[in-house]
Design a protein around this motif. Structure first.
Motif, PDB file in Angstrom:
ATOM      1  N   LEU A 196       0.832  -1.213   0.000  1.00  0.00           N
ATOM      2  CA  LEU A 196       0.000   0.000   0.000  1.00  0.00           C
ATOM      3  C   LEU A 196       0.862   1.256   0.000  1.00  0.00           C
ATOM      4  N   VAL A 197       1.913   1.254   0.829  1.00  0.00           N
ATOM      5  CA  VAL A 197       2.808   2.420   0.908  1.00  0.00           C
ATOM      6  C   VAL A 197       3.516   2.621  -0.428  1.00  0.00           C
ATOM      7  N   GLU A 198       3.998   1.535  -1.016  1.00  0.00           N
ATOM      8  CA  GLU A 198       4.705   1.645  -2.307  1.00  0.00           C
ATOM      9  C   GLU A 198       3.777   2.199  -3.394  1.00  0.00           C
ATOM     10  N   GLU A 199       2.558   1.631  -3.461  1.00  0.00           N
ATOM     11  CA  GLU A 199       1.592   2.067  -4.475  1.00  0.00           C
ATOM     12  C   GLU A 199       1.247   3.549  -4.307  1.00  0.00           C
ATOM     13  N   THR A 200       0.945   3.935  -3.049  1.00  0.00           N
ATOM     14  CA  THR A 200       0.474   5.303  -2.817  1.00  0.00           C
ATOM     15  C   THR A 200       1.620   6.305  -2.953  1.00  0.00           C
ATOM     16  N   TRP A 201       2.845   5.886  -2.589  1.00  0.00           N
ATOM     17  CA  TRP A 201       3.979   6.803  -2.768  1.00  0.00           C
ATOM     18  C   TRP A 201       4.196   7.053  -4.256  1.00  0.00           C
ATOM     19  N   SER A 202       4.095   5.991  -5.039  1.00  0.00           N
ATOM     20  CA  SER A 202       4.347   6.182  -6.471  1.00  0.00           C
ATOM     21  C   SER A 202       3.270   7.092  -7.066  1.00  0.00           C
ATOM     22  N   LYS A 203       2.053   7.020  -6.544  1.00  0.00           N
ATOM     23  CA  LYS A 203       0.992   7.916  -7.026  1.00  0.00           C
ATOM     24  C   LYS A 203       1.255   9.360  -6.579  1.00  0.00           C
ATOM     25  N   ALA A 204       1.588   9.548  -5.291  1.00  0.00           N
ATOM     26  CA  ALA A 204       1.826  10.905  -4.779  1.00  0.00           C
ATOM     27  C   ALA A 204       3.051  11.527  -5.458  1.00  0.00           C
ATOM     28  N   ALA A 205       4.091  10.708  -5.642  1.00  0.00           N
ATOM     29  CA  ALA A 205       5.346  11.214  -6.222  1.00  0.00           C
ATOM     30  C   ALA A 205       5.169  11.610  -7.683  1.00  0.00           C
ATOM     31  N   GLU A 244       8.601  30.257  -3.687  1.00  0.00           N
ATOM     32  CA  GLU A 244       9.264  30.394  -4.990  1.00  0.00           C
ATOM     33  C   GLU A 244      10.792  30.299  -4.833  1.00  0.00           C
ATOM     34  N   SER A 245      11.261  30.210  -3.586  1.00  0.00           N
ATOM     35  CA  SER A 245      12.703  30.205  -3.320  1.00  0.00           C
ATOM     36  C   SER A 245      13.374  28.966  -3.912  1.00  0.00           C
ATOM     37  N   ALA A 246      14.430  29.185  -4.680  1.00  0.00           N
ATOM     38  CA  ALA A 246      15.174  28.061  -5.272  1.00  0.00           C
ATOM     39  C   ALA A 246      15.785  27.190  -4.178  1.00  0.00           C
ATOM     40  N   ARG A 247      16.215  27.824  -3.077  1.00  0.00           N
ATOM     41  CA  ARG A 247      16.839  27.036  -1.999  1.00  0.00           C
ATOM     42  C   ARG A 247      15.800  26.187  -1.258  1.00  0.00           C
ATOM     43  N   LEU A 248      14.597  26.744  -1.051  1.00  0.00           N
ATOM     44  CA  LEU A 248      13.527  25.936  -0.439  1.00  0.00           C
ATOM     45  C   LEU A 248      13.198  24.745  -1.341  1.00  0.00           C
ATOM     46  N   LYS A 249      13.042  25.017  -2.631  1.00  0.00           N
ATOM     47  CA  LYS A 249      12.687  23.930  -3.565  1.00  0.00           C
ATOM     48  C   LYS A 249      13.754  22.840  -3.563  1.00  0.00           C
ATOM     49  N   SER A 250      15.026  23.272  -3.563  1.00  0.00           N
ATOM     50  CA  SER A 250      16.122  22.314  -3.596  1.00  0.00           C
ATOM     51  C   SER A 250      16.134  21.465  -2.316  1.00  0.00           C
ATOM     52  N   HIS A 251      15.853  22.106  -1.170  1.00  0.00           N
ATOM     53  CA  HIS A 251      15.803  21.361   0.091  1.00  0.00           C
ATOM     54  C   HIS A 251      14.602  20.409   0.094  1.00  0.00           C
ATOM     55  N   GLY A 252      13.484  20.881  -0.444  1.00  0.00           N
ATOM     56  CA  GLY A 252      12.283  20.036  -0.530  1.00  0.00           C
ATOM     57  C   GLY A 252      12.538  18.778  -1.342  1.00  0.00           C
ATOM     58  N   VAL A 253      13.269  18.939  -2.459  1.00  0.00           N
ATOM     59  CA  VAL A 253      13.606  17.778  -3.305  1.00  0.00           C
ATOM     60  C   VAL A 253      14.422  16.764  -2.501  1.00  0.00           C
ATOM     61  N   LYS A 254      15.367  17.255  -1.682  1.00  0.00           N
ATOM     62  CA  LYS A 254      16.185  16.352  -0.853  1.00  0.00           C
ATOM     63  C   LYS A 254      15.317  15.565   0.131  1.00  0.00           C
ATOM     64  N   VAL A 255      14.380  16.273   0.777  1.00  0.00           N
ATOM     65  CA  VAL A 255      13.518  15.622   1.777  1.00  0.00           C
ATOM     66  C   VAL A 255      12.661  14.537   1.106  1.00  0.00           C
ATOM     67  N   VAL A 256      12.067  14.906  -0.029  1.00  0.00           N
ATOM     68  CA  VAL A 256      11.182  13.970  -0.731  1.00  0.00           C
ATOM     69  C   VAL A 256      11.981  12.766  -1.238  1.00  0.00           C
ATOM     70  N   THR A 257      13.194  13.006  -1.708  1.00  0.00           N
ATOM     71  CA  THR A 257      14.054  11.903  -2.175  1.00  0.00           C
ATOM     72  C   THR A 257      14.374  10.957  -1.016  1.00  0.00           C
ATOM     73  N   THR A 258      14.559  11.513   0.165  1.00  0.00           N
ATOM     74  CA  THR A 258      14.839  10.684   1.347  1.00  0.00           C
ATOM     75  C   THR A 258      13.613   9.836   1.714  1.00  0.00           C
ATOM     76  N   VAL A 259      12.434  10.443   1.644  1.00  0.00           N
ATOM     77  CA  VAL A 259      11.204   9.662   1.903  1.00  0.00           C
ATOM     78  C   VAL A 259      11.113   8.524   0.883  1.00  0.00           C
ATOM     79  N   GLY A 260      11.389   8.838  -0.388  1.00  0.00           N
ATOM     80  CA  GLY A 260      11.372   7.805  -1.434  1.00  0.00           C
ATOM     81  C   GLY A 260      12.354   6.682  -1.132  1.00  0.00           C
ATOM     82  N   ALA A 261      13.537   7.042  -0.623  1.00  0.00           N
ATOM     83  CA  ALA A 261      14.539   6.021  -0.276  1.00  0.00           C
ATOM     84  C   ALA A 261      14.031   5.149   0.869  1.00  0.00           C
ATOM     85  N   ALA A 262      13.334   5.776   1.833  1.00  0.00           N
ATOM     86  CA  ALA A 262      12.774   5.014   2.955  1.00  0.00           C
ATOM     87  C   ALA A 262      11.710   4.030   2.445  1.00  0.00           C
TER      88      ALA A 262
END
Length: 268
Positions: A196-205, A244-262
């Motif tokens: 369920l987590v894998e399916e829903t993550w792939s949908k959210a991502a 709209e901050s490029a630094r916020l977006k870049s940090h957000g990508v890192k966080v989301v990538t870490t969730v994906g790795a988990a």
């Protein structure tokens, strides 16, 4: 003994009563033999026969399928999409037959399939219709060889498939309160939940990593505005829209990538 399996003795009521019993080795062999005979009609042919029986038993079931609109174009059984879906169903039955000697490996496959079907509106009673349609299809393919003993063996197979899938689907029943969820959150993940987590993550991502990251920060700073001070991009707030901050977006990508790795690491 093996020979008595072939004696024409069972009524439909007896078959139904015995369908929940474990498969015997003789029955597994019967299912394998009869499947290979029925499947020799061709996967597509068997799939079309199966859908003919399903829609004869339950015409309203057509509405659950993406190819329902093909009915307007004439003979639904000529639909390429129906045929393609029929091939998938028949291939899955073949996989189930091939997995009868190793049910531990078969169960997670069936659970995953069940979870995909919940989102299509499939309900537990539909399994009874498909089970009946499968028996009719086997009777078409086997003729005289579809004996009561063969029907019992297949009824046991369908019972395994249906009960496994229905119990996986019940995980999705809207029954848990927030308090119950909190109380159960420390329990180990089940196989069904990992899927369920894998399916829903792939949908959210699929919204896009950057979009998900920005959404996450919007929720963080709505819940705790003071948390902004912890981040290097806090000074970007003065320049206008922080999201709209490029630094916020870049940090957000890192966080989301870490969730994906988990999520990707839950099976190990």
């Amino acid at each position: 003994s093996a020979m008595s399996v072939c004696a024409p003795s069972l009524t439909d009521d007896e078959i139904q009563a015995k369908a929940t019993e474990p498969l015997t080795n003789v029955e597994v062999h019967l299912v394998e033999e009869t499947w290979s005979k029925a499947a020799s009609l061709g996967t597509e042919t068997v799939g079309v026969l199966l859908f003919q029986h399903i829609f004869t038993l339950a015409p309203e079931a057509l509405q659950l399928f993406s190819f329902k609109s093909d009915a307007q174009a004439g003979n639904i059984y000529e639909s390429a999409r129906l045929k393609s879906h029929g091939v998938k169903v028949v291939t899955t039955v073949g996989a189930a037959v091939g997995g009868l000697r190793n049910l531990d490996a078969l169960v997670p496959v069936l659970e995953a399939l069940a979870l995909r079907h919940v989102s299509y509106g499939v309900q537990p009673p539909h399994f009874e219709v498909v089970g009946s349609a499968l028996m009719m299809t086997l009777r078409d393919g086997l003729g005289e060889a579809f004996t009561p003993e063969v029907k019992l063996a297949w009824s046991k197979v369908w019972n395994i498939v249906a009960t496994t899938m229905v119990s996986a689907m019940s995980v999705c029943a809207p029954s848990l309160t927030d308090d119950e969820i909190q109380a159960k959150a420390t329990e180990p993940l089940t196989n069904v939940e990992v899927h369920l987590v894998e399916e829903t993550w792939s949908k959210a991502a699929s919204l896009g990593t950057e979009t998900v990251g920005v959404l996450l920060f919007q929720h963080i700073f709505t819940l705790a505005p003071e948390a902004l001070q912890l981040f290097s991009f806090k000074s970007d707030a003065q320049a206008g829209n922080i999201y709209e901050s490029a630094r916020l977006k870049s940090h957000g990508v890192k966080v989301v990538t870490t969730v994906g790795a988990a999520v990707g690491g839950l099976r190990n």
